[in-house]
Design an enzyme around this catalytic site. Structure first.
Site, PDB file in Angstrom:
ATOM      1  N   GLY A  69       0.824  -1.197   0.000  1.00  0.00           N
ATOM      2  CA  GLY A  69       0.000   0.000   0.000  1.00  0.00           C
ATOM      3  C   GLY A  69       0.862   1.253   0.000  1.00  0.00           C
ATOM      4  O   GLY A  69       2.049   1.220   0.348  1.00  0.00           O
ATOM      5  N   CYS A  70       0.263   2.374  -0.384  1.00  0.00           N
ATOM      6  CA  CYS A  70       1.035   3.619  -0.495  1.00  0.00           C
ATOM      7  C   CYS A  70       1.490   4.122   0.875  1.00  0.00           C
ATOM      8  O   CYS A  70       2.668   4.459   1.073  1.00  0.00           O
ATOM      9  CB  CYS A  70       0.231   4.671  -1.242  1.00  0.00           C
ATOM     10  SG  CYS A  70      -1.451   4.936  -0.626  1.00  0.00           S
ATOM     11  N   PHE A  71       0.572   4.187   1.844  1.00  0.00           N
ATOM     12  CA  PHE A  71       0.974   4.565   3.198  1.00  0.00           C
ATOM     13  C   PHE A  71       1.990   3.565   3.748  1.00  0.00           C
ATOM     14  O   PHE A  71       2.976   3.950   4.391  1.00  0.00           O
ATOM     15  CB  PHE A  71      -0.234   4.608   4.134  1.00  0.00           C
ATOM     16  CG  PHE A  71      -0.981   5.908   4.152  1.00  0.00           C
ATOM     17  CD1 PHE A  71      -0.318   7.122   4.254  1.00  0.00           C
ATOM     18  CD2 PHE A  71      -2.364   5.922   4.100  1.00  0.00           C
ATOM     19  CE1 PHE A  71      -1.013   8.320   4.295  1.00  0.00           C
ATOM     20  CE2 PHE A  71      -3.068   7.121   4.135  1.00  0.00           C
ATOM     21  CZ  PHE A  71      -2.393   8.314   4.231  1.00  0.00           C
TER      22      PHE A  71
END
Length: 338
Positions: A142-144
Site C-alpha cells: 500500500g502507499c501509506f
C-alpha cells in the site's frame, strides 16, 4: 533482454493509467492490453488523456487468457478494486490451468488482497529486494505502508519504545470514483484526519517490522490533504541512545546506499519533487535530551502515492522478478513544479 506481454486488469483507474504510462516506454514490454468493463471498446486515451498519441490500444471487456497464453513471457498486473482479484481467483486459476499458463504467469497485484498471504512475495522493493528475483506472485504494498516502512525499517536494530506517525495523502489515493471525502469541492480547502489509529495499511507495516524482530508500538494517524497526488509522512520516536542527528542520518544513508529510488535530502522532503516519479525522498532530524530525558527524532518521507506508492513500485517489482536493473523504464524525473 526478456520481452514480455502485459495484461492489466482494471486499466481505466488511476493505478491502471499509471501502469500504462510507465509500461508504454519500458524496453522489455512487447505488448500491452487492458481491461475495463465500463470503458470497453474505447481508446486508452479516452480515459487517460495524457497517453494520447503515445500509446495505442483500447479497453477490453474481459481478459483474453488464451491470447496471453501465447506469450513466451506473460505478465498480469491487477489494478482492480480491493477484493475483486481474490473473488475471481478460483475461476482465473482454473482457466490458467487449462491453458498451461499458471506456472508461466507473473502476477503483480496492486490491491490489498494478498499482501498478508505468505504464499505471495510482499513487494516492498527496498526491503530485501532479492526476494523478488524470479517471483511469480507479488503483492504490491500500500502507499501509506510504503512510506511508513521506508521511515521505520532502519530503526529496527534499536526498537524504539514508541513511534507516532502522521501522514497526509492526496485525493487520488481513494481512486477515480468521487466520494464525499474525495470530491474536489469538499476537499480542496480542507484538511482532516481519518481512520485514526485504525488504517488497514498498519497490518503490513507491523508484519514487516516483526519480521525484523521489532514488535513496533506504532500509533498511526492518516490525514486527507488538499492535493491530488503525494504522501508526506512524519515518524517521531525517542532518539536511540548514543546517536545524534549526524549519526542517525549516516545510518539511514548506509541503509539505503544501494537503493536507487530512495534519496536522502537536507531539510524537509517535498512532495512536489517526487510527483510523477518512482522516487521517495527521506530526511531525518533530531535533538538531544535535557535533564535526564531522552532526545527526540523524526524521519520524514515524501513520495507519489500513484508512483513509488503504487504503479512505479509495481514496475520495479516486475524488473526485479525478470532479473532486470530495477530502474529499467523508470529512470525519469517527475514534473516540477507539479
Amino acid at each position: 533482454m526478456t520481452s514480455v506481454d502485459v495484461l492489466i486488469l482494471g486499466a481505466s483507474g488511476y493505478g491502471g493509467g499509471e501502469l500504462l504510462r510507465w509500461l508504454s516506454n519500458h524496453p522489455a514490454v512487447k505488448s500491452i492490453r487492458g481491461t475495463a468493463r465500463s470503458q470497453a471498446g474505447k481508446a486508452f486515451h479516452a480515459q487517460h488523456p495524457n497517453l494520447r498519441g503515445l500509446l495505442d490500444g483500447t479497453f477490453e471487456a474481459a481478459p483474453d487468457w488464451a491470447a496471453l497464453a501465447q506469450s513466451d513471457a506473460p505478465v498480469l498486473f491487477s489494478a482492480l478494486p480491493h477484493g475483486e482479484l481474490s473473488k475471481h481467483w478460483p475461476e482465473y486459476q482454473a482457466e490458467w490451468d487449462r491453458l498451461g499458463l499458471t506456472d508461466r504467469l507473473t502476477v503483480i497485484d496492486l490491491s490489498t488482497d494478498f499482501r498478508l498471504d505468505p504464499a505471495w512475495v510482499y513487494g516492498l522493493v527496498d526491503w530485501k529486494p532479492e526476494r523478488m528475483r524470479g517471483a511469480k506472485r507479488i503483492a504490491n504494498p500500500g502507499c501509506f505502508a510504503t512510506a511508513l516502512q521506508l521511515a521505520l525499517l532502519p530503526l529496527a536494530p534499536w526498537k524504539p519504545a514508541f513511534v507516532a506517525v502522521t501522514a497526509a495523502t492526496g485525493s487520488s489515493g481513494s481512486g477515480a470514483a468521487a466520494s464525499d471525502t474525495t470530491h474536489h469541492p469538499t476537499r480542496a480547502n480542507d484538511f482532516r484526519a481519518y481512520k485514526m489509529l485504525g488504517h488497514q495499511h498498519e497490518a503490513e507495516v507491523l508484519r514487516t517490522l516483526a519480521t525484523e524482530g521489532w514488535e513496533a508500538p506504532l500509533s498511526f494517524v492518516p490525514q486527507s490533504a488538499p492535493m491530488v497526488r503525494g504522501i508526506f509522512a512524519t515518524a517521531q520516536f525517542p532518539l536511540p541512545a548514543g546517536l545524534d542527528q549526524a549519526a542517525l542520518r549516516a545510518h539511514y544513508e548506509a541503509f539505503y546506499k544501494d537503493r536507487f529510488f530512495v534519496r536522502m535530502v537536507e531539510g524537509s522532503p517535498r512532495v512536489a519533487a517526487t510527483t510523477g516519479s518512482a522516487f521517495a525522498d527521506l530526511a531525518v532530524t533530531a535533538r538531544a535530551g535535557h535533564h535526564g530525558q531522552p532526545g527526540h527524532a523524526a524521519v520524514m518521507v515524501a513520495l507519489d502515492n500513484l508512483g513509488k506508492g503504487m504503479a512505479a513500485q509495481a514496475v520495479q517489482n516486475l524488473n526485479l522478478a525478470l532479473g532486470l536493473p530495477e530502474w529499467t523504464g523508470l529512470k525519469m524525473a517527475g514534473g516540477y513544479p507539479s
